[in-house]
Design an enzyme around this catalytic site. Structure first.
Site, mmCIF file in Angstrom:
data_model
loop_
_atom_site.group_PDB
_atom_site.id
_atom_site.type_symbol
_atom_site.label_atom_id
_atom_site.label_comp_id
_atom_site.label_asym_id
_atom_site.label_seq_id
_atom_site.Cartn_x
_atom_site.Cartn_y
_atom_site.Cartn_z
ATOM 1 N N ASN A 1 -3.156 -1.648 7.725
ATOM 2 C CA ASN A 1 -4.465 -2.213 7.397
ATOM 3 C C ASN A 1 -4.235 -3.727 7.386
ATOM 4 O OD1 ASN A 1 -5.801 0.284 7.034
ATOM 5 N ND2 ASN A 1 -4.759 0.505 5.065
ATOM 6 N N GLU B 1 3.770 9.124 -0.982
ATOM 7 C CA GLU B 1 2.377 8.991 -1.409
ATOM 8 C C GLU B 1 1.832 10.294 -1.992
ATOM 9 O OE1 GLU B 1 -0.182 7.817 1.811
ATOM 10 O OE2 GLU B 1 -1.993 7.961 0.596
ATOM 11 N N GLU C 1 -10.646 4.613 9.522
ATOM 12 C CA GLU C 1 -10.916 4.242 8.134
ATOM 13 C C GLU C 1 -11.516 2.839 8.036
ATOM 14 O OE1 GLU C 1 -7.859 6.953 5.697
ATOM 15 O OE2 GLU C 1 -7.020 5.016 6.219
ATOM 16 N N TRP D 1 -13.081 14.109 2.565
ATOM 17 C CA TRP D 1 -12.228 13.342 1.650
ATOM 18 C C TRP D 1 -12.015 14.127 0.350
ATOM 19 C CZ3 TRP D 1 -14.933 7.873 2.164
ATOM 20 C CH2 TRP D 1 -14.459 7.237 3.323
ATOM 21 N N GLU E 1 5.336 9.630 13.528
ATOM 22 C CA GLU E 1 5.190 8.846 12.296
ATOM 23 C C GLU E 1 5.411 9.762 11.102
ATOM 24 O OE1 GLU E 1 1.694 6.354 11.998
ATOM 25 O OE2 GLU E 1 1.902 6.142 9.830
ATOM 26 N N ARG F 1 -12.109 15.245 10.000
ATOM 27 C CA ARG F 1 -11.228 14.148 10.418
ATOM 28 C C ARG F 1 -9.947 14.628 11.097
ATOM 29 N NH1 ARG F 1 -8.891 12.519 4.443
ATOM 30 N NH2 ARG F 1 -6.936 12.022 5.456
ATOM 31 N N HIS G 1 -4.105 18.604 0.076
ATOM 32 C CA HIS G 1 -5.101 17.592 -0.289
ATOM 33 C C HIS G 1 -5.786 17.907 -1.626
ATOM 34 C CE1 HIS G 1 -8.118 14.485 0.417
ATOM 35 N NE2 HIS G 1 -7.429 14.113 1.472
ATOM 36 N N GLU H 1 0.864 -1.183 0.000
ATOM 37 C CA GLU H 1 0.000 0.000 0.000
ATOM 38 C C GLU H 1 0.900 1.233 0.000
ATOM 39 O OE1 GLU H 1 -3.411 -0.377 2.413
ATOM 40 O OE2 GLU H 1 -3.855 1.769 2.420
ATOM 41 N N LYS I 1 -3.616 -0.079 14.058
ATOM 42 C CA LYS I 1 -4.517 0.936 13.501
ATOM 43 C C LYS I 1 -5.921 0.485 13.882
ATOM 44 C CE LYS I 1 -6.067 2.853 9.037
ATOM 45 N NZ LYS I 1 -5.762 2.995 7.604
ATOM 46 N N LYS J 1 0.976 11.089 13.304
ATOM 47 C CA LYS J 1 1.558 11.541 12.032
ATOM 48 C C LYS J 1 2.075 12.968 12.193
ATOM 49 C CE LYS J 1 -1.070 8.651 8.854
ATOM 50 N NZ LYS J 1 -1.942 8.567 7.669
ATOM 51 N N ASP K 1 -2.536 14.325 6.685
ATOM 52 C CA ASP K 1 -2.056 13.054 6.150
ATOM 53 C C ASP K 1 -0.847 13.205 5.242
ATOM 54 O OD1 ASP K 1 -1.944 10.391 5.674
ATOM 55 O OD2 ASP K 1 -3.668 10.296 4.341
HETATM 56 C C1 BDP Z 1 -3.234 7.299 4.209
HETATM 57 C C2 BDP Z 1 -3.119 6.298 3.117
HETATM 58 C C3 BDP Z 1 -3.769 4.986 3.434
HETATM 59 C C4 BDP Z 1 -3.317 4.515 4.810
HETATM 60 C C5 BDP Z 1 -3.651 5.564 5.849
HETATM 61 C C6 BDP Z 1 -3.081 5.232 7.217
HETATM 62 O O1 BDP Z 1 -3.701 6.835 1.949
HETATM 63 O O2 BDP Z 1 -3.395 4.082 2.422
HETATM 64 O O3 BDP Z 1 -3.917 3.311 5.143
HETATM 65 O O4 BDP Z 1 -3.081 6.798 5.489
HETATM 66 O O5 BDP Z 1 -2.071 5.845 7.565
HETATM 67 O O6 BDP Z 1 -2.151 8.155 4.035
HETATM 68 O O7 BDP Z 1 -3.608 4.412 7.927
#
Ligand code: BDP
Length: 727
Positions: free
Chosen positions: A233, A416, A314, A569, A410, A359, A547, A190, A310, A383, A388
């Site tokens: 995940n 990404e 999500e 989103w 983190e 979020r 974003h 991922e 986690k 994070k 994100d």
């Molecule tokens: C986002 C990603 C997703 C991750 C999520 C996470 O798009 O793929 O699962 O964070 O950190 O940046 O859990």
């Protein structure tokens, strides 16, 4: 004759593409990373070190001692152009002595406080001038410390440092320095852009690839001592006996290198693989299930690191499914691991699908009330920014708000949101920006780094200090897809070890070890690296925008997207462009995200005139004609940033081309090709965003700026069904 000539022409036509490719790609393909042990150029240094470092005293038979021996054997004969010998006495002059610092050793070498102050992983390297000649001593409290010291000494040689008077004492500032792999069990990664996962699960545990050993060497060389092998995940299968054997095989390979294995676990594992009806953390049977699982785990992996979780994020299961808090969930797992010394790293990247609150605000709302409730073997992993891993975010307010909790950092090393593995972006400047940010938790000087390393902890030092980076590593021959992706892996490790190092020092070390020792070339490379992050911010998300990327795959610009499941989103949620202006009001009149920061920052972030322009539109919705510090209107400034970004990538490309012949051809060509794509994609970002925002601003481009060649409709029509790394 005619026939012969046409035959020759045909033949050359046939072979020339091959020889062209051979010429382009012969040489360094990137596999060796920064562990390139080519001969030291300077003959004087070489001669000196030949005398000083080729006779080595290294007692001991542990796996780690063996690893040290192997590394020295791989490195020194090449760097110094002279074979090495291992000798059986420590007291020989002109030798390299690598020994643990027993009482006797401390006394003999007069090590004193500098030695006693070292942590278990620290080391001391010291040149000793004895009557008979020079000795170089590497000493530590553990074999792992000796390994780190050995790598540091080799690094000094690779980077051309004068080690004749070397005198270094180092200990890591953070205890757990780990890579988080988001690798699935089917080898998809991922957000991975460097090929398949490096874990060949199907062939494990029996087939042990050389790549696993080289991975461990690379990590140890920069002090990384933990790896979470699988995606956050998580697949519950990872905890079944068959998979644990595979995990154990990797743990065995990593052990001599000081690396512990962690696993991402699914909170609902008791139901998924354990036949239980619930995964409620307050349920006795569930608690026992995890305790038995821990026992089984430590039976096969005695030094297992712990769990990365986690939960309730999500769509992932978690304690919230049973009305329990994150602390209750984390502590239940922590209790199961505690008897064996294991830890829980519990992610704060949580937001519930069902909740309406934006979020980025939810983590703070859910975690701050839990401060002080987490067990001492839990670290809450935050994070770097509140959203994100965007090209630029302010630091997450959680760092200034949980003084009684171990907070882990983190970072995302995989790019990404920063151009995948095609864009050259040196991330150490981004990492440093966050680490050096002042939370003002206890007034001036309460930097994020001090929160992470435990200095700001309320009651003494926390048991756990952690810095994690989401790995950018895959099966690509060069490991990270882009040669400069290696620099981000390297920089992450160095900063996790010592967050006080400058991004520039690390860039220079990396470039010398990986690309060249030519001072002029190094200057070019370092300057290119140091500017690269601001450049990508400019062509993707200037002035605090964020974003704006394509949905799901996150490839390319799509600021127009407005049809996703949750309001937050959608890119339109974050830029809020309309006829009046652009930006998201996060002050008290808007989402009030500013209230999550210390008073000092509330005052600054609430006022557009005080907010740094780099974060202007993160915190404010401002009119298109808002006057910037430069005197420009906001619209003109925005456009100028986008164009500047593209100009700067083109400049990077030009700088790179000057290196032809100065670095290895293969490395040169890999980066050259990637930069050509980066230029194209930077223009794509600029043009798509400028055209789209112009539909709201209704203003012309500033004088002298050339309009994009394509239409907005063209950019909106692009689709990328097979973009890599999707979730
Ligand atoms: C986002 C990603 C997703 C991750 C999520 C996470 O798009 O793929 O699962 O964070 O950190 O940046 O859990």
């Amino acid at each position: 004759m005619k026939q012969l000539i046409s035959l020759i022409v045909m033949f050359t036509a046939f072979i020339s593409p091959v020889s062209h490719a051979a010429e382009m790609f012969a040489g360094e393909d990137g596999y060796r990373l920064w562990l390139k042990y080519d001969r030291i150029n300077d003959p004087v240094q070489r001669h000196q070190y030949q005398k000083q470092l080729t006779r080595i005293y290294l007692p001991g038979q542990s796996g780690t001692t063996l690893a040290i021996r192997q590394e020295l054997t791989a490195a020194l004969p090449h760097l110094l152009a002279k074979p090495i010998t291992f000798i059986s006495h420590a007291n020989r002059a002109n030798s390299l002595v690598i020994v643990k610092g027993t009482q006797a050793i401390q006394k003999r070498y007069g090590l004193g406080e500098r030695f006693t102050k070292l942590t278990d992983e620290g080391f001391l390297i010291k040149a000793l001038n004895t009557k008979q000649g020079q000795q170089t001593l590497i000493t530590a409290k553990s074999d792992i410390g000796l390994l780190y010291g050995t790598f540091r000494l080799i690094q000094q040689l690779q980077t051309g440092k004068d080690i004749r008077q070397i005198n270094l004492a180092e200990s890591p500032k953070i205890r757990i320095r780990m890579l988080d792999h988001w690798d699935d069990l089917d080898r998809h990664t991922e957000r991975g852009y460097a090929g398949q996962s490096i874990w060949d699960w199907h062939k494990l545990p029996d087939y042990k690839k050389q790549r696993y050993y080289d991975y461990a060497r690379a990590n140890a060389s920069i002090g990384i001592n933990g790896v979470a092998l699988n995606n956050v995940n998580a697949d519950a299968l990872i905890l079944t006996p068959t998979w644990l054997k595979k995990v154990a095989a990797l743990a065995d390979i990593f052990r001599p290198y000081g690396i512990k294995v962690y696993l991402s676990v699914k909170f609902s594992s008791p139901q998924q693989i354990g036949d239980l009806k619930t995964s409620d953390p307050n349920n006795k049977a569930v608690q026992q299930w995890w305790q038995k699982k821990a026992q089984e785990l430590y039976h096969v992996i005695p030094d297992f690191g712990g769990f990365l979780v986690k939960a309730n994020s999500e769509g992932q299961p978690g304690p919230g499914d049973y009305g329990r808090t994150h602390a209750e969930g984390a502590n239940m797992l922590a209790k199961a691991l505690k008897p064996y010394g294991g830890n829980v790293i519990w992610r704060a990247f949580v937001y519930s699908h069902e909740e309406d609150t934006e979020r980025s605000l939810q983590a703070y709302n859910e975690f701050v009330p839990l401060d002080g409730q987490f067990a001492d073997n839990v670290s809450v992993q935050v994070k770097n920014g509140p959203i994100d891993f965007q090209p630029r975010e302010p630091f997450s307010p959680l760092f200034g708000a949980m003084p009684q909790t171990s907070l882990a950092m983190e970072f995302q090393i995989t790019q990404e949101y920063l151009g995948f593995s095609t864009h050259l972006v040196y991330l150490a400047t981004l990492f440093k920006e966050t680490l050096d940010s002042d939370t003002y938790q206890y007034g001036k000087g309460s930097t994020v780094a001090k929160v992470i390393d435990g200095s700001n902890y309320k009651a003494g030092k926390p048991h756990l200090t952690v810095m994690a980076g989401v790995a950018n590593i895959g099966m690509d021959r060069n490991w990270t897809g882009h040669i400069f992706g290696q620099a981000n892996w390297y920089a992450f490790g160095r900063l996790a070890w010592d967050h006080e190092l400058s991004a520039e020092t690390i860039a220079s070390d990396w470039a010398k070890m990986t690309l060249t020792n030519d001072p002029q070339a190094i200057q070019t490379i370092v300057s290119l690296m140091m500017n690269s992050r601001e450049t990508i911010v400019n062509y993707m998300t200037p002035l605090g925008l964020h974003h704006l990327m394509g949905s799901d795959h996150h490839y390319g610009p799509a600021p127009w997207v407005d049809n996703l499941g949750r309001a937050d989103w959608n890119p339109v949620y974050y830029h809020r462009a309309d006829e009046q202006g652009i930006g998201l009001d996060r002050t008290a009149t808007g989402t009030n995200a500013v209230s999550q920061y210390a008073k000092h920052w509330q005052t600054i972030f609430s006022d557009p005139k005080k907010t740094p322009e780099t974060l202007l539109l993160w915190f404010h919705h401002l009119p298109w004609d808002y006057k910037m510090a430069s005197g420009d209107t906001l619209w003109n400034a925005l456009v100028k940033h986008y164009y500047q970004g593209v100009d700067d990538v083109i400049a990077m490309q030009k700088q790179w081309l000057t290196l032809k012949g100065k670095i290895d051809n293969n490395q040169f060509n890999q980066v050259r090709m990637a930069l050509a794509i980066q230029v194209k994609e930077a223009k794509w970002w600029r043009d798509a965003c400028v055209l789209y925002f112009q539909t709201f601003s209704q203003r012309p481009l500033p004088k002298g700026y050339k309009a994009p060649e394509k239409t907005l409709e063209y950019y909106q029509s692009l689709t990328f069904p097979y973009a890599p790394g999707q979730g």
